[in-house]
Design a protein around this motif. Structure first.
Motif, PDB file in Angstrom:
ATOM      1  N   VAL A 160       0.844  -1.198   0.000  1.00  0.00           N
ATOM      2  CA  VAL A 160       0.000   0.000   0.000  1.00  0.00           C
ATOM      3  C   VAL A 160       0.884   1.255   0.000  1.00  0.00           C
ATOM      4  N   TYR A 161       0.764   2.026  -1.065  1.00  0.00           N
ATOM      5  CA  TYR A 161       1.540   3.257  -1.240  1.00  0.00           C
ATOM      6  C   TYR A 161       0.606   4.357  -1.743  1.00  0.00           C
ATOM      7  N   ALA A 162       1.158   5.565  -1.891  1.00  0.00           N
ATOM      8  CA  ALA A 162       0.331   6.696  -2.364  1.00  0.00           C
ATOM      9  C   ALA A 162      -0.192   6.422  -3.773  1.00  0.00           C
ATOM     10  N   ASN A 163      -1.456   6.789  -3.993  1.00  0.00           N
ATOM     11  CA  ASN A 163      -2.043   6.659  -5.332  1.00  0.00           C
ATOM     12  C   ASN A 163      -2.287   8.048  -5.938  1.00  0.00           C
ATOM     13  N   VAL A 164      -2.883   8.065  -7.115  1.00  0.00           N
ATOM     14  CA  VAL A 164      -3.043   9.322  -7.883  1.00  0.00           C
ATOM     15  C   VAL A 164      -3.769  10.410  -7.096  1.00  0.00           C
ATOM     16  N   ASP A 165      -4.642   9.980  -6.169  1.00  0.00           N
ATOM     17  CA  ASP A 165      -5.459  10.965  -5.465  1.00  0.00           C
ATOM     18  C   ASP A 165      -4.727  11.641  -4.314  1.00  0.00           C
TER      19      ASP A 165
END
Ligand code: COA
Length: 386
Positions: free
Chosen positions: A317-322
């Protein structure tokens, strides 16, 4: 296959040659082109044509398409009147879904979708594609004025799609740096394989429903916080956290309560979303161009990202586009509840590409289920029920 996979995780729902994700390496390609290169060198108009047609356009083809978008970006005043009747407190995504669904009533002409198994009228498909993409930004910008009690600002015919959007939103020609950032944001959000909203396009498109209703269904899917609605949630979360030193405690508590950290995690990526990396870079660049004044949301975001990564990276789990997009939109003065509508306006390009692809080889979606209910039984009259 008779195995049930919740959320259809890993189940191919279609064949597509529009875009590809390499979730292990954190790569995204539109028609084979890496997203980093498109963000650096392309424009929303060019990227849209690439998504639709499969190849980077010639200069003439791009000029014609840009002209077509500009020629179709006004909407009939009936749409404005309809929008005026909507409650000003309503969410922009609900407004957008309503307005786009209504377009079909004001602009009829879906004859080609009433016959055979699919639509082979390529002119009709192209015209509808142009009209929907062209009108989305207009409707989003119109709402900002209508909900505040003003008449909307009509689009101009001499501006790019991104410039026009900012012009209609703010009533003045945009700062070229912000217009460029908006253009890149539109490119980054234009397409992303078979996610929930694009799947909605395929399912609805496969019934030969009118493209306006197809896109309205996709807007509904995108609005949810697990999908596009997360960009609004992220900025609200960062505002609630307030300062970077509150980040660790906030993340710790959320995870202890089994709650989500908005803007983190993705079904396909097991690394940081490449779009998040580009968006973060753009926020940092924008801050530098403004003499190093750091947006407090950025510092808090970086602290939250680190705290979340420390605890969630083992789950991929890492940062996504949002995660970073909302900070950029805030810097442009866009209210947070409009963020997802901007996402939708960009994604209309990918949605239309998938609608076209679906129609080119259509079969109605009709999956099956695993029935888990009771065995067949006889109706019991109400007076005999306990
Ligand atoms: N915060 C905390 N934990 C998260 C998380 C997040 N944002 N995203 C995933 N996880 C955890 C899950 O709790 C799960 O843990 P478990 O295995 O111990 O139960 C694990 O990571 C796998 O997540 P899962 O929910 O099964 O992934 P998914 O593929 O079904 O869902 C998302 C993907 C995007 C819906 C999910 O990551 C999420 O809800 N993210 C937040 C909303 C968001 O930002 N959406 C925008 C996506 S672009």
């Amino acid at each position: 296959m008779n195995q049930y996979l919740p959320g259809l995780a890993g189940v191919p729902a279609t064949k597509s040659n529009i875009s590809e994700i390499d979730g292990e390496k954190g790569k995204l390609y539109y028609r084979g082109y890496p997203i980093e290169q498109l963000a650096e060198y392309s424009s929303f108009e060019e990227t849209t044509l690439l998504l639709l047609d499969g190849e980077l356009p010639t200069k003439d083809a791009l000029a014609t398409f840009s002209e077509q978008l500009r020629a179709n970006n006004r909407v009939k005043y009936h749409i404005r009147e309809l929008m005026k009747t909507l409650p000003s407190m309503g969410h922009p995504m609900e407004m957008l879904q309503t307005a786009v669904a209504s377009l079909g009533m004001f602009y009829p002409g879906n004859e080609c979708l009433t016959g055979g198994d699919a639509c082979e009228d390529l002119n009709y498909i192209h015209n509808m594609t142009v009209k929907i993409i062209a009108r989305m930004g207009t409707v989003v910008a119109m709402w900002e004025h209508i909900r505040n009690g003003y008449d909307p600002i009509p689009p101009r015919t001499d501006l790019s799609h991104a410039e026009n959007f900012l012009y209609m939103l703010n009533g003045e020609e945009p700062d070229p740096i912000l217009a460029h950032i908006m253009d890149v944001c539109l490119i980054l959000h234009a397409e992303h394989t078979i996610n929930a909203s694009t799947f909605a396009v395929l399912v609805n498109g496969s019934t030969l429903a009118s493209p306006n209703t197809v896109i309205a269904s996709a807007i509904g899917a995108l609005s949810g916080p697990l999908h596009g609605g997360a960009n609004q949630k992220v900025v609200e979360m960062l505002t609630e956290i307030g300062t970077p030193d509150n980040a660790e405690k906030y993340v710790e508590e959320k995870l202890a309560n089994k709650e989500k950290i908005w803007g983190m995690g993705h079904r396909e990526y097991k690394t940081k979303d490449p779009r998040a990396t580009i968006l973060q870079g753009m926020v940092e660049k924008l801050m530098k161009s403004r003499g190093g004044n750091v947006n407090p949301l950025l510092e808090t975001a970086m602290a939250v990202e680190k705290a979340a990564e420390d605890r969630l990276s083992h789950k991929g789990v890492y940062a996504n586009v949002d995660f970073y997009s909302g900070i950029l939109y805030s810097e442009m003065g866009v209210p947070s509840d409009q963020f997802t509508a901007i996402f939708a306006m960009a994604r209309s390009a990918g949605w239309m590409a998938h609608w076209r692809e679906q129609l080119s080889d259509n079969r109605i979606f009709r999956p099956t289920q695993m029935y888990t209910g009771v065995e067949p039984r006889d109706y019991k009259p109400i007076e005999k029920r306990a």
